[in-house]
Design a protein around this motif. Sequence first.
Motif, PDB file in Angstrom:
ATOM      1  N   MET A  85      25.722  95.540 125.553  1.00 17.37           N
ATOM      2  CA  MET A  85      25.858  97.204 125.787  1.00 17.37           C
ATOM      3  C   MET A  85      26.143  97.370 127.437  1.00 17.37           C
ATOM      4  N   ARG A  86      25.480  96.639 128.152  1.00 18.99           N
ATOM      5  CA  ARG A  86      25.590  96.792 129.859  1.00 18.99           C
ATOM      6  C   ARG A  86      27.264  96.341 130.184  1.00 18.99           C
ATOM      7  N   ILE A  87      27.735  95.099 129.645  1.00 15.16           N
ATOM      8  CA  ILE A  87      28.952  94.750 130.026  1.00 15.16           C
ATOM      9  C   ILE A  87      30.012  95.759 129.523  1.00 15.16           C
ATOM     10  N   GLY A  88      29.867  96.380 128.118  1.00  9.97           N
ATOM     11  CA  GLY A  88      30.688  97.253 127.644  1.00  9.97           C
ATOM     12  C   GLY A  88      30.786  98.518 128.395  1.00  9.97           C
ATOM     13  N   GLN A  90      29.962  98.995 131.508  1.00 10.64           N
ATOM     14  CA  GLN A  90      30.614  98.609 132.845  1.00 10.64           C
ATOM     15  C   GLN A  90      31.963  98.732 132.880  1.00 10.64           C
ATOM     16  N   ILE A  91      32.695  97.927 131.722  1.00 16.58           N
ATOM     17  CA  ILE A  91      34.149  98.079 131.457  1.00 16.58           C
ATOM     18  C   ILE A  91      34.807  99.327 131.599  1.00 16.58           C
ATOM     19  N   VAL A  92      34.182  99.896 130.518  1.00 20.54           N
ATOM     20  CA  VAL A  92      34.419 101.672 130.514  1.00 20.54           C
ATOM     21  C   VAL A  92      34.516 102.385 132.021  1.00 20.54           C
ATOM     22  N   ILE A  93      33.236 102.149 132.718  1.00 18.65           N
ATOM     23  CA  ILE A  93      33.163 102.851 133.988  1.00 18.65           C
ATOM     24  C   ILE A  93      34.164 102.412 134.920  1.00 18.65           C
ATOM     25  N   GLU A  94      34.347 101.137 134.744  1.00 18.07           N
ATOM     26  CA  GLU A  94      35.495 100.478 135.636  1.00 18.07           C
ATOM     27  C   GLU A  94      36.665 101.127 135.336  1.00 18.07           C
ATOM     28  N   ASP A  95      36.991 101.259 134.109  1.00 14.45           N
ATOM     29  CA  ASP A  95      38.467 101.617 133.670  1.00 14.45           C
ATOM     30  C   ASP A  95      38.689 103.167 133.936  1.00 14.45           C
ATOM     31  N   TYR A  96      37.418 103.844 133.644  1.00  8.00           N
ATOM     32  CA  TYR A  96      38.014 105.230 133.552  1.00  8.00           C
ATOM     33  C   TYR A  96      37.087 106.312 134.630  1.00  8.00           C
ATOM     34  N   VAL A  97      36.522 105.741 135.511  1.00  2.00           N
ATOM     35  CA  VAL A  97      35.812 106.559 136.742  1.00  2.00           C
ATOM     36  C   VAL A  97      36.691 106.239 138.011  1.00  2.00           C
ATOM     37  N   HIS A  98      37.289 106.994 138.520  1.00  4.05           N
ATOM     38  CA  HIS A  98      38.257 106.715 139.492  1.00  4.05           C
ATOM     39  C   HIS A  98      37.557 107.089 140.964  1.00  4.05           C
ATOM     40  N   ASP A  99      36.542 107.828 141.038  1.00  2.00           N
ATOM     41  CA  ASP A  99      35.999 107.972 142.378  1.00  2.00           C
ATOM     42  C   ASP A  99      35.121 107.153 142.582  1.00  2.00           C
ATOM     43  N   GLU A 100      35.327 106.233 143.839  1.00  2.00           N
ATOM     44  CA  GLU A 100      34.542 104.834 144.027  1.00  2.00           C
ATOM     45  C   GLU A 100      33.023 105.281 144.063  1.00  2.00           C
ATOM     46  N   LYS A 103      31.669 105.975 140.541  1.00  2.00           N
ATOM     47  CA  LYS A 103      31.670 104.398 139.951  1.00  2.00           C
ATOM     48  C   LYS A 103      30.626 103.607 140.430  1.00  2.00           C
ATOM     49  N   LEU A 104      30.223 103.538 141.543  1.00  2.00           N
ATOM     50  CA  LEU A 104      29.183 102.856 142.105  1.00  2.00           C
ATOM     51  C   LEU A 104      27.959 103.139 141.553  1.00  2.00           C
ATOM     52  N   VAL A 105      27.646 104.552 141.701  1.00  2.00           N
ATOM     53  CA  VAL A 105      26.651 105.247 141.103  1.00  2.00           C
ATOM     54  C   VAL A 105      26.325 105.005 139.589  1.00  2.00           C
ATOM     55  N   SER A 106      27.322 105.197 138.901  1.00  5.35           N
ATOM     56  CA  SER A 106      27.606 104.883 137.349  1.00  5.35           C
ATOM     57  C   SER A 106      27.070 103.628 136.980  1.00  5.35           C
ATOM     58  N   ILE A 107      27.696 102.433 137.545  1.00  5.85           N
ATOM     59  CA  ILE A 107      27.272 101.167 137.321  1.00  5.85           C
ATOM     60  C   ILE A 107      25.795 100.853 137.639  1.00  5.85           C
ATOM     61  N   MET A 108      25.385 101.600 138.984  1.00  2.00           N
ATOM     62  CA  MET A 108      23.925 101.215 139.196  1.00  2.00           C
ATOM     63  C   MET A 108      23.025 102.093 138.130  1.00  2.00           C
ATOM     64  N   PHE A 113      19.452 101.577 133.349  1.00  5.09           N
ATOM     65  CA  PHE A 113      19.181 102.064 132.035  1.00  5.09           C
ATOM     66  C   PHE A 113      19.150 100.740 131.240  1.00  5.09           C
ATOM     67  N   SER A 114      19.927  99.807 131.208  1.00  4.36           N
ATOM     68  CA  SER A 114      19.983  98.641 130.578  1.00  4.36           C
ATOM     69  C   SER A 114      18.625  97.747 130.622  1.00  4.36           C
ATOM     70  N   ALA A 115      18.385  97.818 131.913  1.00  2.00           N
ATOM     71  CA  ALA A 115      16.950  96.903 132.201  1.00  2.00           C
ATOM     72  C   ALA A 115      15.865  97.778 131.770  1.00  2.00           C
ATOM     73  N   VAL A 116      15.732  99.066 131.666  1.00  2.00           N
ATOM     74  CA  VAL A 116      14.684 100.062 131.056  1.00  2.00           C
ATOM     75  C   VAL A 116      14.723  99.727 129.398  1.00  2.00           C
ATOM     76  N   ILE A 117      15.486  99.686 128.920  1.00  2.00           N
ATOM     77  CA  ILE A 117      15.861  99.629 127.513  1.00  2.00           C
ATOM     78  C   ILE A 117      15.293  98.325 127.144  1.00  2.00           C
TER      79      ILE A 117
END
Length: 132
Positions: A85-88, A90-100, A103-108, A113-117
Motif C-alpha cells: 500500500m505504501r509503495i503504491g 507513493q507512486i501515485v503521489i510522485e506521479d500526480y502531485v506536482h507541487d514539491e 508532494k513532500l508532505v503527502s509522502i511523509m 499512515f502506513s506505520a500507524v496501520i
Amino acid sequence: MSSPSQKSMRTPLGRVRNHGSSHSGTRDHWRQRLTAVAMLLLLIPVIFIVMSLLGRNQAGAAQILGSPVVAITLLLFIIASVVHMRIGMQIVIEDYVHDEKLKLVSIMANNFFSAVIALASAYAIFKLSSGV
C-alpha cells in the motif's frame, strides 16, 4: 560529468533508461511485485483463518489466534499489505502531485499512515493472540 550539450544529444530511450525522478523506480517496482506475490501466497491461509473465526466468541477467536503459526501468518500478511500500500500510494503521489512541498508532505503523511496501520494491526494481533 557531462556538459549540457551532451545531455541534449541523448536519445529519449537513453534518458528513460536512467532512474526516474525519485531515483528508486526499479527498486519500488520489484518491491511492489514481491509484496504482491507474498500477499497472493498468504491469501489462502488468511482466508482459512478468517473463515475459522466466523461465528466464534472472543475466547474461541483467542484460541485460534493463540497459535504462533496463525499469528505469524497474519502478521506477514499485514506487513506485505502495508508495504504494498505504501509503495503504491507513493507512486501515485510522485506521479500526480506536482507541487514539491505538497508532494513532500503527502509522502511523509503516507509513510506515517502506513506505520500507524501496521502498528495498530500488529498490536491487535498480539493482543488477541495473547488472550488479554
